[in-house]
Design a protein around this motif. Structure first.
Motif, short mmCIF file in Angstrom:
data_model
loop_
_atom_site.label_atom_id
_atom_site.label_comp_id
_atom_site.label_asym_id
_atom_site.label_seq_id
_atom_site.Cartn_x
_atom_site.Cartn_y
_atom_site.Cartn_z
N THR A 159 -11.46 66.66 -2.34
CA THR A 159 -11.24 68.02 -1.84
C THR A 159 -12.57 68.77 -1.71
O THR A 159 -12.84 69.43 -0.70
CB THR A 159 -10.29 68.80 -2.78
OG1 THR A 159 -9.07 68.07 -2.85
CG2 THR A 159 -10.02 70.19 -2.28
N ILE A 215 -21.32 69.78 -3.84
CA ILE A 215 -21.78 71.12 -4.20
C ILE A 215 -22.71 70.97 -5.38
O ILE A 215 -22.27 70.72 -6.51
CB ILE A 215 -20.59 72.04 -4.56
CG1 ILE A 215 -19.73 72.22 -3.31
CG2 ILE A 215 -21.10 73.36 -5.09
CD1 ILE A 215 -18.61 73.18 -3.45
N LYS A 274 -20.79 63.50 -7.28
CA LYS A 274 -21.30 64.27 -8.43
C LYS A 274 -22.69 63.81 -8.88
O LYS A 274 -22.99 63.75 -10.07
CB LYS A 274 -20.30 64.22 -9.60
CG LYS A 274 -18.85 64.45 -9.12
CD LYS A 274 -17.82 64.39 -10.21
CE LYS A 274 -16.42 64.30 -9.61
NZ LYS A 274 -15.36 64.22 -10.58
N1 LIG Z 1 -20.95 69.01 -10.41
C1 LIG Z 1 -20.14 68.62 -9.44
N2 LIG Z 1 -18.84 68.44 -9.72
C2 LIG Z 1 -18.02 68.02 -8.72
C3 LIG Z 1 -18.50 67.78 -7.39
N3 LIG Z 1 -17.46 67.37 -6.64
C4 LIG Z 1 -16.38 67.34 -7.45
N4 LIG Z 1 -16.71 67.76 -8.71
C5 LIG Z 1 -15.82 67.84 -9.90
O1 LIG Z 1 -14.72 66.95 -9.72
C6 LIG Z 1 -13.48 67.64 -9.85
C7 LIG Z 1 -12.46 67.02 -8.92
O2 LIG Z 1 -12.82 67.23 -7.57
P1 LIG Z 1 -11.72 67.23 -6.41
O3 LIG Z 1 -12.46 67.37 -5.11
O4 LIG Z 1 -10.65 68.20 -6.68
O5 LIG Z 1 -11.16 65.73 -6.56
P2 LIG Z 1 -9.98 65.02 -5.75
O6 LIG Z 1 -8.85 64.88 -6.70
O7 LIG Z 1 -10.53 63.68 -5.37
O8 LIG Z 1 -9.66 65.86 -4.54
C8 LIG Z 1 -13.82 69.09 -9.56
O9 LIG Z 1 -12.92 69.95 -10.19
C9 LIG Z 1 -15.22 69.20 -10.13
O10 LIG Z 1 -15.19 69.43 -11.52
C10 LIG Z 1 -19.91 67.99 -7.14
O11 LIG Z 1 -20.43 67.80 -6.03
N5 LIG Z 1 -20.67 68.41 -8.20
#
Ligand SMILES: Nc1nc2c(ncn2[C@@H]2O[C@H](COP(=O)(O)OP(=O)(O)O)[C@@H](O)[C@H]2O)c(=O)[nH]1
Ligand SMILES: [Mg+2]
Length: 479
Positions: free
Chosen positions: A48, A392, A350
């Motif tokens: 997401t 991000i 990440k």
């Molecule tokens: N520090 C950091 N955390 C991230 C990043 N992308 C995702 N996260 C962490 O990963 C969690 C899950 O991301 P999300 O996009 O909702 O995962 P999905 O379930 O694959 O859609 C987020 O709530 C953040 O805590 C990033 O670029 N940097």
């Protein structure tokens, strides 16, 4: 064609006529291009956030310099872009996600559970050499589709009978942590006469029980990923449907002889067949078969933090997921549809959880995990690479002194308690960890709260390598 006809009379040469009209047709076709770019990964891998940030940077590409390695943007050739997602059946929640990330204090978006898509139209100026032939500008229609990697875990079911699946799951659930978490539920299975006439309410109760066992395994300390059926974990549009009230029959003594019609076993077996026919196959033929290119997101660092069970399980889940791109081996995928994916990018998300000098290690580490799959995919003629990124960037580089040495550290806000932290997160291994490598102290990759993503004035420092992803996945289309 009209131009071609006129030319024929005028020049009176068949060959020139044909060449001109082909060129003209080509020019017409190539003012518009379409690309369906799919993004998948296990839940929490960062899909997401990745799509939100990628689209946000893309929509600003005509005026911000935030994508230096994305040639069409960096050379100022993007004219403008439009978000056409409202026309989609399952629009991606872009506005909500951006609202949360740009507020003060910023917030990570809620987790999503199904398939959704963003539709963009990107108008661009062609490179100088092509303008005369193809026209000044072109448009790329880019669909970005977000879907759970968990659904791809169901693919192997298509090649197994219900009995074979039950046997495989029985072996899997004999090991920890599955055995312990499922203990109570498994005992309930033992109390039922599987040849007796089925009571759908009982099956529903057991199916709900199994779904909650899977959830516990997923969200528990080991954070397991290899969980089937995938729709019991993330139902998507089948939430509440009888079609997903399915579980493997894991019992010591399988009933012998003919299975009576209408019995529990009979019903469960036909549920399995329905699940394959009405859920798995349609997903592949309706959606998967229409993807042109694929990005697979992996959260390598989470697995290093959680330890061996999580890591090994994620590796197994990932290779099961990657079977879906291995057309050569999965003969039955070819029977379902003509494969069309020509590029797969593996991305370790990440990357801002580690210091910049570790990004290369993170690339390498992911490569090790997907090495075999990549080899098979290449064999099928699909282009592939791996890359570490951050959608991000939420940390800043800092330095600390320890025993007279200068160490590279990270500074950010902890996701857990909202406090500012500075830490040395540790090194990413460049070899797959062996049994001895799993000690408590080795990895400390903590989760960070997001740094605010501005609605305008985007800069390259707001992400890590999103521009390289765009260049690799779409660069060849902006001609
Ligand atoms: N520090 C950091 N955390 C991230 C990043 N992308 C995702 N996260 C962490 O990963 C969690 C899950 O991301 P999300 O996009 O909702 O995962 P999905 O379930 O694959 O859609 C987020 O709530 C953040 O805590 C990033 O670029 N940097
Ligand atoms: Mg999501």
């Amino acid at each position: 064609m009209g131009v071609g006809r006129k030319l024929k009379h005028w020049i009176g040469d068949e060959r020139v006529d044909l060449a001109r009209s082909r060129l003209h047709e080509f020019a017409e076709q190539s003012t518009e291009r379409h690309l369906r770019l799919a993004v998948t990964g296990l839940s929490q891998s960062g899909k997401t956030i990745f799509i939100t940030s990628l689209v946000h940077h893309l929509l600003h590409a005509h005026r911000s310099g935030s994508l230096p390695f994305f040639e069409v943007a960096a050379s100022g050739r993007v004219v403008s872009s439009r978000d056409l997602s409202t026309a989609s059946e399952h629009p991606f929640p872009l506005r909500q996600a951006l609202a949360g990330l740009s507020q003060d204090p910023p917030q990570w978006p809620e987790s999503t559970t199904g398939l959704s898509e963003v539709r963009l139209a990107i108008r661009y100026r062609r490179p100088a050499g092509l303008r005369r032939v193809l026209g000044e500008t072109g448009t790329l229609y880019l669909d970005i589709i977000d879907y759970p990697g968990e659904w791809l875990l169901d693919l192997p079911l298509l090649e197994m009978s219900f009995e074979q699946w039950c046997e495989q799951q029985t072996q899997l659930f004999a090991g920890e942590p599955r055995a312990k978490v499922a203990q109570g539920w498994l005992a309930q299975l033992g109390e039922i006469d599987w040849t007796a006439p089925a009571d759908p309410a009982v099956l529903r109760r057991l199916a709900d029980g199994f779904a909650s066992v899977l959830q516990q395994l997923r969200t528990g300390p080991d954070g397991l990923s290899l969980l089937q059926p995938g729709r019991a974990v993330l139902p998507g549009e089948y939430a509440g449907s009888e079609l997903i009230e399915l579980f493997p029959l894991m019992i010591d003594h399988w009933p012998s002889g003919e299975v009576p019609a209408g019995s529990y076993l009979d019903l469960l077996r036909s549920r399995y067949d329905q699940y394959c026919e009405q859920i798995i196959k349609p997903f592949y033929s309706r959606y998967f078969s229409r993807f042109d290119r694929q990005i697979v997101l992996v959260d390598c660092l989470k697995t290093l933090n959680r330890g061996e069970a999580c890591f090994e399980d994620m590796k197994a889940a990932l290779s099961a997921i990657l079977e879906s791109f291995n057309y050569g081996r999965s003969g039955f995928l070819r029977r379902l549809f003509a494969p069309r994916i020509d590029k797969v990018l593996f991305a370790s998300t990440k990357a801002d959880h580690v210091t910049a000098n570790q990004h290369h290690n993170l690339d390498r580490f992911l490569e090790l995990i997907v090495e075999e799959a990549q080899r098979n995919i290449r064999f099928d003629g699909i282009e592939t690479r791996s890359l570490a990124l951050s959608s991000i960037r939420s940390t800043q580089a800092a330095q600390a002194q320890m025993d007279g040495q200068v160490l590279s550290c990270l500074r950010g806000i902890s996701k857990e308690n909202g406090e500012e932290v500075a830490l040395f997160p540790g090194e990413v291994p460049t070899e797959l960890p062996g049994a001895d490598d799993w000690n408590e102290e080795r990895f400390r990759f903590i989760d960070f709260a997001p740094r605010r993503l501005p609605l305008n004035d985007l800069e390259a420092k707001h992400h890590i390598r999103l521009d390289q992803v765009l260049e690799y996945m779409t660069g060849d289309l902006f001609r």
